[in-house]
Design an enzyme around this catalytic site. Sequence first.
Site, short mmCIF file in Angstrom:
data_model
loop_
_atom_site.label_atom_id
_atom_site.label_comp_id
_atom_site.label_asym_id
_atom_site.label_seq_id
_atom_site.Cartn_x
_atom_site.Cartn_y
_atom_site.Cartn_z
N ASP A 1 -46.98 11.03 29.76
CA ASP A 1 -46.73 10.14 30.91
C ASP A 1 -47.38 10.84 32.10
OD1 ASP A 1 -45.80 8.21 32.61
OD2 ASP A 1 -43.77 9.03 32.72
N CYS B 1 -48.17 4.88 35.27
CA CYS B 1 -47.58 3.79 36.07
C CYS B 1 -48.65 3.35 37.06
CB CYS B 1 -46.32 4.24 36.79
SG CYS B 1 -45.48 2.84 37.56
N GLY C 1 -40.69 15.00 33.68
CA GLY C 1 -39.98 14.71 34.91
C GLY C 1 -40.26 13.32 35.44
N ASP D 1 -46.86 24.28 32.54
CA ASP D 1 -47.98 23.38 32.77
C ASP D 1 -48.31 22.76 31.42
OD1 ASP D 1 -50.57 22.27 32.99
OD2 ASP D 1 -51.09 23.63 34.63
N LYS E 1 -37.81 8.58 30.65
CA LYS E 1 -38.37 8.32 29.32
C LYS E 1 -37.88 9.37 28.33
CE LYS E 1 -42.58 6.17 31.17
NZ LYS E 1 -42.37 6.59 32.59
#
Length: 427
Positions: free
Chosen positions: A327, A380, A262, A310, A266
């Site tokens: 990510d 990020c 989510g 999960d 990507k």
Amino acid sequence: MSDPVRSVALHALRAVSEQDAYVNLVLPAMLDEHHIEGRDAAFATELVHGTLRRQGTYDAIIDHVASKGVRSIDPPVLDALRLGAHQLLNMRVPAHAAVSETVDVVRREIGHKPVAFTNALLRKIGQKDLDGWLAIVTEGLEGDEARAIRASHPLWIVQALREALGGHAAQIDKLLAADNLPPRVTLVARPGLSTPEQLPGTPGKLSPYARILDEGGDPGAIAEVRDGRAGVQDEGSQLVAIALAEAAVDGQDARWLDLCAGPGGKAALLGALAAGRGATLVANEMQEHRAELVRHGVRRLGNVEVTVFDGREGPWEPGSFDRVLVDAPCTGLGALRRRPESRWRRKPSDLDGLVPLQEALLTRALELVRPGGVVAYATCSPHVRETTRVVEAVTGGRDDVVVESTHQWWPHIDGTDAMFCAVLRRH
């Protein structure tokens, strides 16, 4: 005279302050509700985003001019003062208009009681320009303490970013300045579905799939974006997907996994790259509403399965994937220019919960990739506790994993979000 633009700006700031709202979600909805478009919408956006970015500087100035200090001011009035300070010190709004229009908004939206107080403080702030105020509010301060006020970042973030810059620590001022500039909208052409040449704008600096829109460009008006053949995606995020896709694997290359997919940007690029090689992608997301965003992003790709688990506990067989992307959820300190409110919302203690989760997800990814396959771990955020130290903690003592490469992209160097990516190979 009613000023709906400044009223909407104040309401947006209040939603961010009171409800922990995300400005990129709440402001567009408010503009639509009040039918504010074009130059007025651009003015409101600059008012809100600019005020949030420079909030630390403005609070230092307000603290200086308010007899009882900034902490004594009621939150709605403080937001209005920040709004007025931004117009006075960083926008081309005439001083008399910045003061009078802000005072009118206070009278209309908050009440008569704080009008005189607001008027008096804004008139004091308007007596000097920004450089003049910075000289006053940083007097006697040195190093990061002065830097935090000048560049409007919390001190702990300044210190964390300087540490993350490592050998480039002298560039901290350029990085902080870049965080205070609004990013230009970047598009990604999804391979097999569109080409960069079909999209408007100029070529990206680093990604072969990127196009950068001119200022004021509207991605919603682009057919390829509307129908899912292209998307809006920072080049740093594109580079993470490319780094995973371009890493060599031994043997088959048929089954890929995006463990934390989510909202799906990507996953859409990875899915398109996988489709070009005849591979499939499992795009997993823990939260159903974010999984729905992933489904929307990959709707043009028949080789992508969206799952909701999960990531630490999904029902996949160990060693069943050739490529895995993690990510990981993070502080987002690499996207401060894009999410102006997050610098004031994040706390150092957030890392205490995020780092164990990041380590658990990377450990799980290494379990799911087969020997000879690769894992890309991305955040990020350039904070070293979320980047290199997570990789070191998970791979330390293991003789079956090699860190093949690490990448750290920067806003002031690369023009991207401050995205980190490590590519690991399992033997």
